[in-house]
Design an enzyme around this catalytic site. Structure first.
Site, mmCIF file in Angstrom:
data_model
loop_
_atom_site.group_PDB
_atom_site.id
_atom_site.type_symbol
_atom_site.label_atom_id
_atom_site.label_comp_id
_atom_site.label_asym_id
_atom_site.label_seq_id
_atom_site.Cartn_x
_atom_site.Cartn_y
_atom_site.Cartn_z
ATOM 1 N N LYS A 181 7.518 5.665 -3.177
ATOM 2 C CA LYS A 181 8.296 4.418 -3.254
ATOM 3 C C LYS A 181 7.405 3.382 -3.941
ATOM 4 O O LYS A 181 6.519 2.807 -3.326
ATOM 5 C CB LYS A 181 8.657 3.960 -1.835
ATOM 6 N N GLU A 256 -4.574 0.906 3.252
ATOM 7 C CA GLU A 256 -5.566 0.190 2.435
ATOM 8 C C GLU A 256 -5.002 -1.207 2.229
ATOM 9 O O GLU A 256 -4.021 -1.389 1.521
ATOM 10 C CB GLU A 256 -5.767 0.958 1.124
ATOM 11 N N CYS A 290 -7.267 -5.362 -4.565
ATOM 12 C CA CYS A 290 -7.660 -5.240 -3.158
ATOM 13 C C CYS A 290 -9.161 -5.407 -3.004
ATOM 14 O O CYS A 290 -9.639 -5.989 -2.045
ATOM 15 C CB CYS A 290 -7.195 -3.906 -2.599
ATOM 16 N N GLU A 386 -7.418 -13.800 2.302
ATOM 17 C CA GLU A 386 -7.258 -13.138 1.009
ATOM 18 C C GLU A 386 -6.273 -13.959 0.171
ATOM 19 O O GLU A 386 -5.156 -14.240 0.607
ATOM 20 C CB GLU A 386 -6.711 -11.720 1.206
#
Ligand code: NDP
Length: 484
Positions: A181, A256, A290, A386
């Site tokens: 997906k 992750e 990331c 973040e």
């Protein structure tokens, strides 16, 4: 559909069981170009029924040719796929650049990395083996590494090709059948890749792609009772949803979830070597990475020097449309632009050391100026959260203990680097930093397909990349034979 994309498939379809199918609900989602904000086509809005069909196709592949393929044959399919990806590197890069807004050279690097993952996992497929274990008299005991079965792959929009390479590549090498997906904002190279896999001889159903919304197709995949492993890359909030859904079916997940990765610059650092890494690790892919290094921790004796050097680089950064191939492209979406702009507003109380330059940016594109803040304290929101945009903060420290404390002072732990010539300090700091990867006098090791990658804390759990990923995509069976 823009001519520039030159697609050889219909992006408003799903690829299930080797067939291009319209989503069962017949619905589409708009496809927009982050560089201009223009709608350039439509993609499929797959849903639960399409996920169900994809899972059934994967099961059929496991019961058929794909399940019977041995490790050498699986590796060869991946090698053929690698060749097809290499033949189309420039085309894939162009599709990705337009779809995701990456400068062309960064998109090309992703396509090359995808090919390298296929080479690595194609080569590893027949080198994964179990153990024999000395046991009681009269026994022979050994272990078998077996595929989980149907694996679900939920891929974000920031590095579609690389993340597909590392997760689908490892899953196919170990004999799983995959349902992928992709993110609604970046599904074109996923569809292109799956079509190339078909051309490479991957049996129908071994890789199925269902584009759609995360809350519909993504949620249906994670909750599906006949999916045996989920690998997810994305936000912490969605990762929690994914793990909660997978827990209902008691299936393993790899999460992750990004980070707030620091680079520690000590007074004896080789600044000339460090400088490109300090900046590039923060602005690559417009900071939507990331493993972006968003915190630069600097030993006070070198603070002014590092700030000045980084500021000079920032001042020279050019931002523009993906195909202009400058240093920084647009953000993926208006939503991401508003998230990053919100963080920049919250940094209004900080010292802005420098910012990049917008160059001929179209009105509707999702652009922000790369921004470097100096003299930031570790408790500031820009030093903790973040941001996922081209924003870095410089945080001063006075000694090694303080540097480690600041490095470990967020909820995350994905990547860190240490810049020092002192070998003992390198070893001490590498042990004390809480992080899935630590680099010494470099950052990221050029991508590191071979290097296990994953987080601690809210950066997630499980390891991808390298040989380690093959353990994650297999389950271990112990066979104890009594023969007297
Ligand atoms: P998400 O975590 O929501 O999206 C990541 C993937 O998960 C996409 O494929 C998304 O599909 C899918 N998804 C969304 N909701 C669900 C669900 N309920 N069940 C299963 N799958 C789901 O991230 P966003 O795109 O919303 O980005 C928000 C923030 O997340 C960013 O600002 C950044 O901080 C972080 N992020 C981190 C990434 C990383 O590499 N670690 C990558 C991307 C984002 P769809 O996009 O179609 O909704």
């Amino acid at each position: 559909m823009t001519q520039e994309l030159d697609l050889w498939f219909d992006p408003a379809k799903c690829l299930i069981n080797g067939q291009w199918l319209s989503p069962s609900g017949g619905q589409e989602l708009p496809l927009s170009d982050p560089s201009t904000g223009a709608c350039i086509g439509a993609i499929a809005r797959g849903g639960a029924a399409d996920i169900d069909a994809a899972v059934a196709a994967a099961e059929a592949a496991l019961a058929g040719d794909w399940g019977r393929a041995n490790a050498v044959e699986r590796g060869r399919v991946l090698f053929r796929l690698q060749q097809l990806v290499l033949e189309k590197v420039d085309h894939l890069a162009r599709i990705e650049a337009i779809d995701v807004g990456k400068p062309l050279k960064q998109a090309r690097a992703d396509a090359v990395a995808l090919a390298r993952y296929l080479e690595f996992y194609g080569g590893a497929a027949d080198k994964l083996h179990g153990q024999t274990i000395p046991y009681l008299d009269g026994y022979t005991v050994y272990t078998l590494r077996e595929p989980h079965g149907v694996t679900g792959h939920i891929v974000p929009w920031n590095y579609p090709m690389q993340i597909i390479g590392r997760s689908v590549g490892a899953a196919l090498a170990t004999g799983n059948a995959c349902v992928l997906k992709p993110a609604e904002d970046a599904c074109l190279t996923a569809l292109a890749f799956a079509d190339l896999a078909r051309q490479a001889g991957l049996p129908d159903g071994a890789l199925n792609v269902v584009p759609g919304l995360g809350s519909e197709a993504g949620a249906a995949l994670t909750a599906h009772p006949r999916v045996h492993h989920i690998s997810f890359t994305g936000s912490v909030a969605t990762g929690v949803h994914v793990q909660t859904a997978a827990a209902q079916n008691v299936v393993p997940v790899t999460l992750e979830l990004g980070g707030k990765s620091p680079q520690l610059v000590f007074e004896d650092a080789d600044l000339e070597a460090a400088l490109p890494f300090l900046v590039n690790a923060g602005i690559q892919n417009a900071g939507q990475t990331c493993s972006a290094s968003s915190r630069i921790l600097v030993h006070r004796p070198r603070l002014d020097e590092v700030t000045g050097l980084m500021a000079a680089r920032y001042g020279a950064l050019k931002v523009g449309p993906a195909l202009a191939d400058l240093d920084v492209g647009p953000l993926i979406s208006a939503r991401q632009e508003s998230i990053v702009s919100g963080f920049l507003d919250r940094g209004a109380d900080l010292e802005k050391a420098a910012e990049g330059v917008l160059r001929d940016v179209p009105e509707g594109g999702n652009y922000v100026r790369p921004t470097l803040f100096a003299g930031v304290t570790p408790d500031h929101v820009l030093a903790r959260d973040e941001i996922f945009g081209p924003v870095q903060v410089i945080i001063p420290f006075d000694d090694e203990d303080e540097a480690i404390e600041i490095a470990n002072g967020t909820d995350y732990g994905l990547v860190a680097s240490i810049w020092t010539r002192d070998g003992a300090r390198q070893m001490r700091a590498a042990k004390k930093i809480r992080s899935g990867q630590v680099f010494i006098n470099n950052y990221g090791a050029g991508g590191g397909v071979e290097l296990p990658f994953g987080g601690t804390g809210r950066s997630g759990h499980g390891r991808e990349k390298g040989f380690e990923a093959l353990y994650g995509f297999t389950t271990l069976k112990t066979v104890a034979a009594y023969h007297g």
